[in-house]
Structure formats: structure tokens, C-alpha cells
Design a protein around this motif. Structure first.
Motif, PDB file in Angstrom:
ATOM      1  N   PHE A  85       1.083  -1.133  -0.109  1.00 46.78           N
ATOM      2  CA  PHE A  85       0.170  -0.016   0.030  1.00 46.78           C
ATOM      3  C   PHE A  85       1.049   1.336   0.020  1.00 46.78           C
ATOM      4  O   PHE A  85       0.301   2.179   0.415  1.00 46.78           O
ATOM      5  CB  PHE A  85      -0.922   0.083   1.237  1.00 46.78           C
ATOM      6  N   GLN A  86       2.117   1.218  -0.173  1.00 48.28           N
ATOM      7  CA  GLN A  86       3.227   2.193  -0.466  1.00 48.28           C
ATOM      8  C   GLN A  86       3.907   2.138  -1.721  1.00 48.28           C
ATOM      9  O   GLN A  86       3.611   1.420  -2.523  1.00 48.28           O
ATOM     10  CB  GLN A  86       4.042   1.873   0.754  1.00 48.28           C
ATOM     11  N   ASP A  87       4.711   3.428  -1.771  1.00 51.31           N
ATOM     12  CA  ASP A  87       5.536   3.510  -2.692  1.00 51.31           C
ATOM     13  C   ASP A  87       6.817   3.162  -2.333  1.00 51.31           C
ATOM     14  O   ASP A  87       7.500   4.137  -1.848  1.00 51.31           O
ATOM     15  CB  ASP A  87       5.558   4.585  -3.441  1.00 51.31           C
TER      16      ASP A  87
ATOM     17  N   ILE B  99      10.016   1.216   5.438  1.00 53.89           N
ATOM     18  CA  ILE B  99       8.536   1.126   5.728  1.00 53.89           C
ATOM     19  C   ILE B  99       7.901   2.217   6.389  1.00 53.89           C
ATOM     20  O   ILE B  99       7.001   2.829   6.030  1.00 53.89           O
ATOM     21  CB  ILE B  99       7.965  -0.104   6.262  1.00 53.89           C
ATOM     22  N   SER B 100       8.728   2.717   7.398  1.00 52.26           N
ATOM     23  CA  SER B 100       8.046   3.946   8.341  1.00 52.26           C
ATOM     24  C   SER B 100       8.087   5.223   7.446  1.00 52.26           C
ATOM     25  O   SER B 100       7.077   5.853   7.653  1.00 52.26           O
ATOM     26  CB  SER B 100       8.850   3.880   9.613  1.00 52.26           C
ATOM     27  N   LYS B 101       8.777   5.353   6.492  1.00 49.92           N
ATOM     28  CA  LYS B 101       8.994   6.541   6.044  1.00 49.92           C
ATOM     29  C   LYS B 101       8.734   6.670   4.458  1.00 49.92           C
ATOM     30  O   LYS B 101       8.348   7.770   3.895  1.00 49.92           O
ATOM     31  CB  LYS B 101      10.552   7.343   6.146  1.00 49.92           C
TER      32      LYS B 101
ATOM     33  N   TRP C 248       2.508   6.531   1.410  1.00 53.95           N
ATOM     34  CA  TRP C 248       1.383   5.621   1.447  1.00 53.95           C
ATOM     35  C   TRP C 248       0.737   5.909  -0.073  1.00 53.95           C
ATOM     36  O   TRP C 248       0.573   7.210  -0.132  1.00 53.95           O
ATOM     37  CB  TRP C 248       0.426   6.000   2.485  1.00 53.95           C
ATOM     38  N   VAL C 249       0.297   5.043  -0.917  1.00 58.74           N
ATOM     39  CA  VAL C 249      -0.237   5.346  -2.146  1.00 58.74           C
ATOM     40  C   VAL C 249      -1.800   4.467  -1.982  1.00 58.74           C
ATOM     41  O   VAL C 249      -2.253   4.550  -3.110  1.00 58.74           O
ATOM     42  CB  VAL C 249       0.496   4.884  -3.146  1.00 58.74           C
ATOM     43  N   GLY C 250      -2.244   4.086  -0.968  1.00 60.75           N
ATOM     44  CA  GLY C 250      -3.661   3.266  -0.927  1.00 60.75           C
ATOM     45  C   GLY C 250      -3.714   2.207  -1.983  1.00 60.75           C
ATOM     46  O   GLY C 250      -2.565   1.323  -1.770  1.00 60.75           O
TER      47      GLY C 250
ATOM     48  N   GLY D 255      13.804  -6.559 -10.370  1.00 62.41           N
ATOM     49  CA  GLY D 255      13.592  -5.238 -11.053  1.00 62.41           C
ATOM     50  C   GLY D 255      13.674  -4.073 -10.033  1.00 62.41           C
ATOM     51  O   GLY D 255      13.417  -3.171 -10.406  1.00 62.41           O
ATOM     52  N   GLY D 256      13.377  -4.412  -8.613  1.00 59.32           N
ATOM     53  CA  GLY D 256      13.247  -3.626  -7.533  1.00 59.32           C
ATOM     54  C   GLY D 256      12.006  -3.029  -7.504  1.00 59.32           C
ATOM     55  O   GLY D 256      12.090  -1.803  -6.685  1.00 59.32           O
ATOM     56  N   ASN D 257      11.165  -3.325  -8.090  1.00 59.03           N
ATOM     57  CA  ASN D 257       9.605  -2.863  -7.855  1.00 59.03           C
ATOM     58  C   ASN D 257       9.168  -3.521  -6.639  1.00 59.03           C
ATOM     59  O   ASN D 257       7.974  -4.090  -6.745  1.00 59.03           O
ATOM     60  CB  ASN D 257       8.755  -2.961  -9.055  1.00 59.03           C
ATOM     61  N   TYR D 258       9.659  -3.280  -5.476  1.00 59.65           N
ATOM     62  CA  TYR D 258       9.362  -4.085  -4.361  1.00 59.65           C
ATOM     63  C   TYR D 258       7.743  -4.117  -3.969  1.00 59.65           C
ATOM     64  O   TYR D 258       7.307  -5.005  -3.520  1.00 59.65           O
ATOM     65  CB  TYR D 258      10.015  -3.583  -3.109  1.00 59.65           C
ATOM     66  N   SER D 259       7.512  -2.637  -4.117  1.00 56.62           N
ATOM     67  CA  SER D 259       5.850  -2.417  -3.682  1.00 56.62           C
ATOM     68  C   SER D 259       4.718  -3.002  -4.673  1.00 56.62           C
ATOM     69  O   SER D 259       3.889  -3.826  -4.161  1.00 56.62           O
ATOM     70  CB  SER D 259       5.495  -1.051  -3.557  1.00 56.62           C
ATOM     71  N   PHE D 260       5.170  -3.113  -5.847  1.00 52.05           N
ATOM     72  CA  PHE D 260       4.239  -3.940  -7.035  1.00 52.05           C
ATOM     73  C   PHE D 260       4.317  -5.400  -7.057  1.00 52.05           C
ATOM     74  O   PHE D 260       3.434  -5.878  -6.737  1.00 52.05           O
ATOM     75  CB  PHE D 260       4.966  -3.327  -8.463  1.00 52.05           C
ATOM     76  N   GLY D 261       5.604  -5.648  -6.807  1.00 56.70           N
ATOM     77  CA  GLY D 261       5.800  -7.053  -6.383  1.00 56.70           C
ATOM     78  C   GLY D 261       4.861  -7.670  -5.153  1.00 56.70           C
ATOM     79  O   GLY D 261       4.435  -8.710  -5.138  1.00 56.70           O
TER      80      GLY D 261
END
Lengths: 310, 290
Positions: free
Chosen positions: A49-51, A58-60, A63-65, A273-279
Motif C-alpha cells: 500500500f506504499q511506494d 516502511i516507516s517513511k 502511502w499510495v493506498g 527489477g526492484g519494484n518491491y511495492s508492486f511485487g
């Protein structure tokens, strides 16, 4: 797993057996390891739910919903990947069920003991060999220049085929090699169920003049139906697992279109690819669907066959 | 009798079908083994099918010359042994505690512990969060990254716990009356009686650990990968230097690759006879690993 009901309630209040602190010490390592490697990562699901930026943590991280999920269902590649996953795992389920069951029924008819155990020794083996090794073997066998399969095709006057580089052939090869690896070992569960069939049923059928084939279809197969139901419903939970190990060890960029599945996609796009949030969002989507299906599956298995794992 | 004739016709065909299936399962291995043992001329000319041609061990001596292969082999052995012994210890201790239930002999909060493990069985953070945790706690490039994350297997806990529960209660009760504590009962009474289930879980852990390659790929530097990961890389990117004509006659890229593949599978083939004894029990573990 329940309270020991034989112990009267009053007695239960007495002090616990000597050295019960030792019990906490004994379960501690398992609890600590499970906390670190299962529960802490679960909190990492917040990343979905973050970028997430590694240098912010994670703390900083902002947030992207539900943006990652929106992207997931709009991005053509991920829709293709979800579709591939469902298609491959559904077909594997059907083909696996038929090949395993068919083999169990036929090997059950082999009365010669030495033949039976020898055949089983050979057909169980692939189950224990890793996909790294099997991937290496099949890549060689299917190679368009020197692979044995293509040599055979050429000997029959056919053009050689680059099986693992063709979107037309990749999925059939995945299905075939998966069935090849698992049909033998998977039959054990059915063979175990066959032991429980009352021999009197076969004797009666024989007196009525039923042949082997009729006995197989009218006695053996019906007695396996509860086991079949249990196996099918349990596999429900794995419907989004199309087999990471196998596909990762067989595929290459030429066949991403037909062979890329959720797990290989998460690995490539998310982790490498380093797209942690998307993954993580795709992973979370997969886990939630999987969890719901497992719970539904176990519920059905329990209702149908009284199957209980816990 | 008509029926007898029918029986034997069916049985004859069925037996033949079974022999063919067995062959289909074993021929791919036989082919790769034959290629690995053949001369490079025979391999290049596509002459090798299921029997070595120009028999020689050149591919194997070349493969074993590679210090990285030997290093990876050793890392795999180390990783497998540590995983099996520590894994068995940790899971059997937890299984012992849970087998006692929540009664007078058990622990307070028993139901909480059961829930804790079952949730862990059903749900997890997935690949990326787990990767981040493992690397954040400093396990990157450490052999423990290959061992610790998968050491507690809840299904194995359940399997061992059920085995403990099925043992006759009199034995441990006698020990408790004699003044033994839980540690002593676990070590001296339960463990010696549990060799069958420990062997089953142990053997299947060996197979799983030996075959696992992904954590080596994401957590280790190339010089510290286990054999499975090394093999994965060698298959996708064959790396071969042929020094002289003598070597060129004995092996080529394909036969060397075949030798590497076979070396990777060899330990499993060696323990396979032992595994067979545990098939029936192992299905419980095997079926849930997927």
C-alpha cells in the motif's frame, strides 16, 4: 488437539508437572524462528500500500493506498500473467489427476510382485529430482540442434522444433513434463485407498462374469471417489501456484508471453527489477486468494470425506 | 475358460504398458548419463542415445576440476546437514510440547501456540518481504540464510506431534513418576521411540534442502552458492574452456553440462533406496509441500 477431558477440572488447577518451564524453553526456538521469518515479513505486506523506497524503509515510504493494485489490474502484462497462471495450473490439475489416477488403476492390476515394485521404483524417481536437474535434462532433450526428440522428428521426416522457444509449444511441454514428474509418486495416495476395498466385491463381480475392465470401472474407481474429491479440493488452494521451480528452470524471454506466471513475474519484475511495492501487491493478491481457496477447499473436503488435517 | 483368457490378455497388455511407462521415466536420465560418458566426437555427431559411445570419464574429470563446483558441493553438504539436524531438533521439541496439550502436563496458552503455528502455515508475507527481512537482519551471503528461514516446517511439527501422541502413555508416565522432568522424557523416552518418524522427516528434508536453489540465487554471492544454484547457472550459461586437443576429444560443452547435471542428481540417487522405505509415510509431507 484438545484439552485432556479425562482430567477432572479440579485437578487441572493443581500445579503443572515439575519442570514445565522446560516446555516453554523447548518451544521457544520454533516460536522465535516463525516470528522472524513468517510474522515479521507479514508486516512487510504493508509495502503493498506504499511506494516503498529501500532508503526510506516502511516507516517513511509514502502511502499510495490501492494504487499498486489498480496498476496490477490495468497493466496488460500482469493480466496476461494472471491468465497464464490460471490456465497452466488448471490444466496441470486436470492432466495430473487423469494421469495419476489412470496409473494407480493400472498398476493395481499388476499381480506380478517383482514387476510391480520395479515399475514403481522407476516411476517414483522423477518426483525426487529437482527442476534444476530436470530443466537441464529437458533443455538438452528438446534442443533444436542436437536434442534427442528433434533427432527423432527428423528421422521421421519432420522439421525440427524449438519447443522451449515457442509460445505454441511451451505450455504443452510444461504440462507434459509436470505430469511425467508426478504421475507415479502421486499414485501412492490412491493405492493406499485401494487397499481398503473389500475383496468380496471383486469375488461377487467375478461370479457375475464381470471382466477386469468392468471391475475396475465399477468397483475400483467408485471407491476412490472420496479420495479424488479430497485431492481436488485441496488442490484448490494451489490454483495460483502454477509451479515456479519448473517454469523458472524451463523458460526464457522468448516464451514470457505464454509461460510467465505470477511467481516468476514477482521474482523478475518485483525482486530483480526492484519494484518491491508492486511485487508485494501481486504477492499479497495471490496469498489472499490462495488462503480463501484453501479454507473453502478444506471445508468442502471435510464435508465430503470427513478429511481433517489439524 | 473364457474369462481366464480375457484376464491374461488384459494383464499382458497392461504389464507391457507399465514397462513402457517405467522406461519413459528412466530414459531421459539414461540419455544424459550416456552423453556425459561419451566422447565429444560421438556427442557432436548426435550418435548417443541410451548407451555411451567412446566411453570416457573426461567430462567428469573436467567438471570436478572446477573449484567452484567443489566449493558449491561442500556448501550443499554443509547446508543440508545443518538443516536436517537443527530442523529435526527444533521441530521435534515444539512437537513434544504441543503433544502434551493444555492440561496438567502441558503449557498455559496452548491454544494460542496452536493458532500461532496454524496461521503461519496458512499465510505468509511472500517472496519480497521475506527477502527484505533476511537481508536486513544481516544474513546476506551467510549460510544461515539458506537454513534458518525454512527450518520450522509446521507440517513436520504436526506429523511428529501425531506420532508422539500415538505412543503408549505408560512409558512417559512411569518416567514422570520416577521424577524425570520434561527434558529427560523428551530425550530419553520419546526420541528413541521416534526413530521412524524422524527418519522420514529427515530424509525428505535432505531431498528438499539438496534440491532448493532459489535462496542460493537471491541470498548468496556467486562464490558461495550451493550446488543446485551453481548448476542452474551452469545450465543457463555454459562456461567452458578447452585447453588442448586431448581434452577436446574427450568432452564438449554438451557432455560437460551432462556431467554437471548428473553430479547434481547423484546424491539423491544414492539415498533413493532409503527413501523408498518411507514413500507411504512421506506422501503426507510430499503432498503438502507443493
Amino acid at each position: 488437539m484438545g484439552m485432556n477431558t479425562a482430567v477432572p477440572a479440579k485437578k487441572m488447577k493443581l500445579s503443572r508437572t515439575k519442570g514445565s518451564w522446560g516446555l516453554y524453553l523447548m518451544i521457544l526456538p520454533a516460536v522465535v524462528l516463525t516470528t522472524i521469518f513468517v510474522y515479521v515479513p507479514m508486516s512487510g505486506l504493508l509495502m503493498a500500500f506504499q511506494d516503498y523506497k529501500p532508503y526510506l524503509g516502511i516507516s517513511k515510504s509514502p502511502w499510495v493506498g490501492l494504487d499498486q493494485f489498480k496498476f496490477l489490474f490495468e497493466y496488460p502484462d500482469s493480466i496476461q500473467v494472471i491468465w497464464n497462471t490460471l490456465k497452466i495450473s488448471f490444466l496441470k490439475l486436470v492432466i495430473g489427476m487423469i494421469s495419476t489416477l489412470g496409473f494407480a488403476l493400472l498398476i493395481n492390476e499388476v499381480k506380478h510382485k517383482f514387476l510391480r515394485t520395479s515399475v514403481q521404483t522407476f516411476v517414483f524417481l522423477p518426483h525426487f529430482i529437482s527442476w534444476v536437474v530436470l530443466g537441464g535434462i529437458f533443455i538438452q532433450l528438446l534442443n533444436p540442434e542436437y536434442g534427442l526428440v528433434n533427432q527423432l522428428l527428423q528421422a521421421l521426416g519432420q522439421e525440427p522444433v524449438f519447443f522451449l522457444g515457442s509460445n505454441h509449444w511451451f505450455v504443452p511441454i510444461v504440462l507434459l513434463t509436470d505430469a511425467w514428474k508426478e504421475f507415479g509418486y502421486g499414485s501412492i495416495i490412491y493405492l493406499a485407498a485401494l487397499v481398503g476395498i473389500n475383496p468380496a466385491l471383486y469375488e461377487a463381480a467375478q461370479i457375475d462374469g464381470a471382466g477386469k475392465l468392468k471391475q475396475m470401472l465399477n468397483i475400483t474407481l467408485p471407491s476412490l471417489i472420496p479420495t479424488i474429491c479430497v485431492m481436488l479440493t485441496i488442490s484448490l488452494g494451489g490454483v495460483l501456484n502454477a509451479g515456479f521451480d519448473q517454469i523458472f528452470n524451463l523458460y526464457n524471454p522468448l516464451v514470457y508471453e505464454s509461460g510467465d506466471i505470477i511467481d516468476t513475474f514477482v521474482y523478475r519484475i518485483g525482486l530483480i527489477g526492484g519494484n518491491y511495492s508492486f511485487g508485494t501487491a501481486i504477492g499479497l493478491f495471490k496469498s489472499v486468494v490462495g488462503l480463501i481457496l484453501i479454507l473453502v477447499g478444506y471445508r468442502i473436503a471435510y464435508k465430503v470425506a470427513g478429511y481433517k488435517i489439524f | 475358460m473364457r474369462t481366464t483368457a480375457k484376464f491374461s490378455a488384459f494383464q499382458l497388455i497392461n504389464n507391457l504398458v507399465m514397462i513402457m511407462l517405467a522406461a519413459v521415466c528412466i530414459l531421459p536420465f539414461l540419455h544424459v548419463l550416456s552423453v556425459s560418458l561419451s566422447s565429444s566426437a560421438a556427442v557432436s555427431a548426435n550418435q548417443v542415445t541410451f548407451w555411451p559411445i567412446g566411453l570416457n570419464l573426461g567430462s567428469y574429470s573436467k567438471a570436478l576440476e572446477d573449484t567452484q563446483l567443489l566449493r558449491s558441493l561442500w556448501i550443499s553438504v554443509e547446508r543440508t546437514l545443518l538443516s536436517v539436524t537443527l530442523g529435526l531438533l527444533v521441530t521435534s521439541m515444539a512437537a513434544y510440547v504441543l503433544s502434551k496439550g493444555g492440561g496438567r502436563n502441558g503449557i498455559a496458552g496452548y491454544k494460542w501456540f496452536v493458532g500461532f503455528f496454524i496461521v503461519a502455515l496458512l499465510f505468509n508475507g511472500g517472496m519480497i518481504p521475506t527477502y527484505l527481512v533476511v537481508t536486513k537482519i544481516g544474513l546476506y551471503n551467510s549460510i544461515w540464510a539458506l537454513i534458518l528461514p525454512t527450518m520450522v516446517n509446521v507440517f513436520n511439527i504436526i506429523l511428529i506431534m501425531n506420532f508422539f501422541k500415538a505412543l503408549p502413555k505408560e512409558l512417559e508416565e512411569a518416567a514422570f513418576i520416577d521424577g524425570a522432568g520434561h527434558w529427560k522424557v523428551y530425550l530419553r523416552v520419546m526420541m528413541p521411540l521416534s526413530l521412524p518418524v524422524m527418519a522420514t522427516v529427515g530424509l525428505f528434508t535432505v531431498v528438499g534442502e539438496w534440491n532448493e536453489w532459489l535462496s542460493g540465487q537471491i541470498y548468496m554471492k556467486p562464490e558461495n552458492v550451493p550446488l543446485s544454484t551453481f548448476l542452474k547457472a551452469a545450465i543457463s550459461m555454459p562456461n567452458i574452456d578447452i585447453k588442448n586437443a586431448e581434452e577436446a576429444a574427450k568432452f564438449n560443452a554438451v557432455s560437460l553440462n551432462s556431467a554437471q547435471i548428473f553430479i547434481g542428481a547423484l546424491p539423491i540417487l544414492l539415498i533413493y533406496p532409503f527413501l523408498q522405505k518411507f514413500f507411504a509415510k512421506g506422501i503426507v509431507i510430499g503432498a503438502v509441500k507443493e
